[in-house]
Design a protein around this motif. Structure first.
Motif, PDB file in Angstrom:
ATOM      1  N   LEU A  21      -9.117  -3.146  -7.232  1.00 14.00           N
ATOM      2  CA  LEU A  21      -8.907  -2.161  -6.170  1.00 14.00           C
ATOM      3  C   LEU A  21      -7.745  -1.229  -6.486  1.00 14.00           C
ATOM      4  O   LEU A  21      -7.774  -0.038  -6.171  1.00 14.00           O
ATOM      5  CB  LEU A  21      -8.675  -2.873  -4.839  1.00 14.00           C
ATOM      6  CG  LEU A  21      -9.907  -3.595  -4.259  1.00 14.00           C
ATOM      7  CD1 LEU A  21      -9.488  -4.554  -3.156  1.00 14.00           C
ATOM      8  CD2 LEU A  21     -10.915  -2.580  -3.739  1.00 14.00           C
ATOM      9  N   THR A  56     -11.944  -2.745   2.630  1.00 11.99           N
ATOM     10  CA  THR A  56     -11.780  -1.318   2.328  1.00 11.99           C
ATOM     11  C   THR A  56     -11.962  -0.493   3.588  1.00 11.99           C
ATOM     12  O   THR A  56     -12.562  -0.926   4.573  1.00 11.99           O
ATOM     13  CB  THR A  56     -12.795  -0.887   1.260  1.00 11.99           C
ATOM     14  OG1 THR A  56     -14.108  -1.192   1.710  1.00 11.99           O
ATOM     15  CG2 THR A  56     -12.527  -1.620  -0.036  1.00 11.99           C
ATOM     16  N   GLY A  81      -8.137   2.772  -6.989  1.00 11.44           N
ATOM     17  CA  GLY A  81      -7.517   3.578  -5.943  1.00 11.44           C
ATOM     18  C   GLY A  81      -8.319   3.624  -4.659  1.00 11.44           C
ATOM     19  O   GLY A  81      -8.262   4.604  -3.907  1.00 11.44           O
ATOM     20  N   THR A  82      -9.044   2.558  -4.366  1.00 12.01           N
ATOM     21  CA  THR A  82      -9.901   2.513  -3.177  1.00 12.01           C
ATOM     22  C   THR A  82      -9.072   2.470  -1.891  1.00 12.01           C
ATOM     23  O   THR A  82      -8.155   1.657  -1.783  1.00 12.01           O
ATOM     24  CB  THR A  82     -10.797   1.257  -3.227  1.00 12.01           C
ATOM     25  OG1 THR A  82     -11.546   1.276  -4.448  1.00 12.01           O
ATOM     26  CG2 THR A  82     -11.747   1.219  -2.033  1.00 12.01           C
ATOM     27  N   PRO A  83      -9.350   3.317  -0.891  1.00 11.75           N
ATOM     28  CA  PRO A  83      -8.645   3.245   0.395  1.00 11.75           C
ATOM     29  C   PRO A  83      -8.905   1.895   1.079  1.00 11.75           C
ATOM     30  O   PRO A  83     -10.017   1.380   1.058  1.00 11.75           O
ATOM     31  CB  PRO A  83      -9.243   4.395   1.206  1.00 11.75           C
ATOM     32  CG  PRO A  83      -9.801   5.334   0.185  1.00 11.75           C
ATOM     33  CD  PRO A  83     -10.291   4.460  -0.931  1.00 11.75           C
ATOM     34  N   MET A  84      -7.841   1.346   1.697  1.00  8.87           N
ATOM     35  CA  MET A  84      -7.937   0.030   2.320  1.00  8.87           C
ATOM     36  C   MET A  84      -7.732   0.124   3.830  1.00  8.87           C
ATOM     37  O   MET A  84      -7.084   1.058   4.324  1.00  8.87           O
ATOM     38  CB  MET A  84      -6.875  -0.907   1.724  1.00  8.87           C
ATOM     39  CG  MET A  84      -6.905  -1.030   0.203  1.00  8.87           C
ATOM     40  SD  MET A  84      -8.464  -1.694  -0.455  1.00  8.87           S
ATOM     41  CE  MET A  84      -8.434  -3.338   0.245  1.00  8.87           C
ATOM     42  N   ARG A 124      -3.641   3.131   0.063  1.00  6.26           N
ATOM     43  CA  ARG A 124      -4.253   2.567  -1.139  1.00  6.26           C
ATOM     44  C   ARG A 124      -3.377   1.448  -1.698  1.00  6.26           C
ATOM     45  O   ARG A 124      -2.160   1.563  -1.691  1.00  6.26           O
ATOM     46  CB  ARG A 124      -4.481   3.653  -2.191  1.00  6.26           C
ATOM     47  CG  ARG A 124      -5.609   4.614  -1.823  1.00  6.26           C
ATOM     48  CD  ARG A 124      -5.710   5.760  -2.811  1.00  6.26           C
ATOM     49  NE  ARG A 124      -6.949   6.527  -2.630  1.00  6.26           N
ATOM     50  CZ  ARG A 124      -7.157   7.420  -1.701  1.00  6.26           C
ATOM     51  NH1 ARG A 124      -6.167   7.715  -0.833  1.00  6.26           N
ATOM     52  NH2 ARG A 124      -8.307   8.052  -1.613  1.00  6.26           N
ATOM     53  N   LEU A 177       0.830  -1.203   0.000  1.00  2.84           N
ATOM     54  CA  LEU A 177       0.000   0.000   0.000  1.00  2.84           C
ATOM     55  C   LEU A 177       0.864   1.251   0.000  1.00  2.84           C
ATOM     56  O   LEU A 177       1.996   1.242   0.512  1.00  2.84           O
ATOM     57  CB  LEU A 177      -0.921   0.027   1.223  1.00  2.84           C
ATOM     58  CG  LEU A 177      -2.015  -1.038   1.315  1.00  2.84           C
ATOM     59  CD1 LEU A 177      -1.478  -2.303   1.976  1.00  2.84           C
ATOM     60  CD2 LEU A 177      -3.204  -0.513   2.086  1.00  2.84           C
TER      61      LEU A 177
END
Length: 408
Positions: free
Chosen positions: A384, A407, A388-391, A365, A361
């Motif tokens: 993902l 997420t 660019g989805t926040p994890m 992300r 990450l």
């Protein structure tokens, strides 16, 4: 079909593609699929019908398949093939490609000459020393495996591991010598590559790290510590470099590895010339650096962008999420993304097990992922990364939880 036919979205033109591997073939096919009606010529240095490379280290090598020719009807697509014809130079000022058979005029040229294996110094011409890059290489190696020679593989990278896997399946005694301290030293961080060391012993192959080849003698490889490793055959897999020496003096700008420096539309530094596949690097906005990707998926995806930019009025940018896979020692290994800029590493599962994943990450992300025996992680991770989805790292570390549910 006349070369004067009007192409959709452009003027009359003839496109010449030099290089008949995956990138070259897919460029020619993509041009037709996207509606290009001008002349298309595909020039290949090898005499064989254009073929796919991944099966060479697997089915073709083990005699389970005779070849891996692309299932493409070039005649029906009105793609002219010029095979067994090596490019020798380029004269952009004349819009001509020089080949062994003479000059070939073009309106637009696509460079897709791929990469060539790095040779072991001092080993050229030595009997029993092999490379594995072409169909001819695989066909020369097939009887070597059938005779169950003692084999030394030089290099524990992707191709070295895949060949060692095939050689063990064929019943050969295999020793892999690697100058670095671990396999895949140039591709993965030490803590990620370390668990893969055990795969060699588990398969019955011997892996010797910190081992440099001093010389090759009849029946043996001599290492720099003086030890001798029995070798009925030697296979060199120490990397590849862009096959671009023929561009010397052309004005096409090359990078430090000899790669064509393409822009984000895969155009080169000279007009009407594009570059795609293993021979070219491109600037990635996603990863904020120039990428040189020597993998099959790049040679599949890039041609669609090249074709669109040749045909269309509006330039299309190329900024993929790189993807790669390898089958080795009974494991399916997949990698997606680019981990160089990551600030956090998250493990899913134990690396001693049969299936595990490493996630990288940057600023929360996902930017890259390595999946061993977990194809679902790979498929979800790729989406993902693209989005660019926040994890949530805590949720991400739970291997029982689907990635898409980790997420933030």
């Amino acid at each position: 079909m006349s070369e004067q036919t009007q192409a959709r979205g452009g003027t009359a033109r003839r496109v010449v593609v030099v290089g008949a591997g995956m990138a070259g073939v897919q460029t020619a096919v993509a041009l037709r699929e996207q509606g290009f009606t001008g002349g298309v010529t595909l020039i290949g240095a090898e005499p064989h019908q254009p073929y796919d490379r991944p099966p060479l280290s697997k089915a073709v090598l083990l005699g389970k398949a005779e070849g891996s020719a692309f299932d493409v009807d070039f005649e029906a697509l009105d793609i002219e093939l010029e095979l067994g014809c090596e490019a020798t130079g380029l004269r952009p000022e004349d819009h001509e490609l020089d080949t062994e058979r003479g000059p070939v005029p073009y309106d637009v040229l696509v460079i897709a000459t791929g990469a060539e294996p790095i040779r072991l110094p001092g080993a050229e011409g030595v009997p029993g020393v092999h490379l594995l890059r072409t169909l001819d290489d695989a066909e020369r190696l097939r009887p070597v495996l059938a005779r169950q020679h003692d084999i030394v593989v030089v290099g524990a990278g992707w191709i070295g591991a895949e060949f060692a896997t095939a050689a063990r399946e064929a019943g050969c005694a295999v020793t892999v010598v690697e100058a670095a301290d671990r396999p895949l030293a140039g591709a993965l961080p030490a803590e990620v590559a370390a668990p893969m060391t055990a795969w060699y012993a588990d398969s019955g192959a011997e892996l010797r790290t910190h081992a440099r080849v001093e010389r090759i003698e009849p029946g043996a490889v001599v290492l720099d510590d003086g030890s001798r490793v029995p070798a009925g055959a030697v296979v060199v897999g120490i990397g590849a470099r862009p096959a671009t020496a023929w561009l010397a003096g052309s004005g096409v700008e090359l990078g430090v590895y000899g790669e064509v420096l393409a822009d984000d539309h895969l155009r080169t530094s000279v007009p009407d010339v594009y570059a795609v596949g293993d021979c070219a690097s491109f600037p990635s906005g996603r990863y904020e650096e120039r990428l040189l990707v020597h993998h099959w998926d790049n040679a599949l995806q890039g041609p669609r962008t090249v074709a669109a930019n040749i045909i269309g009025q509006t330039p299309v940018a190329y900024d993929p999420v790189p993807y790669f896979w390898s089958e080795q020692f009974g494991r399916f290994v997949q990698y997606v993304g680019h981990h160089a800029s990551a600030d956090t590493t998250v493990w899913r599962g134990e690396p001693e097990g049969a299936a595990w994943t490493v996630c990288w990450l940057r600023e929360g992300r996902l930017v890259a992922l390595l999946a061993v025996g977990r194809p679902r992680d790979l498929a979800q991770g790729r989406r993902l990364i693209e989005s660019g989805t926040p994890m949530n790292p805590a949720l991400l570390s739970d291997p029982s939880r689907p990635l898409k549910e980790a997420t933030a």
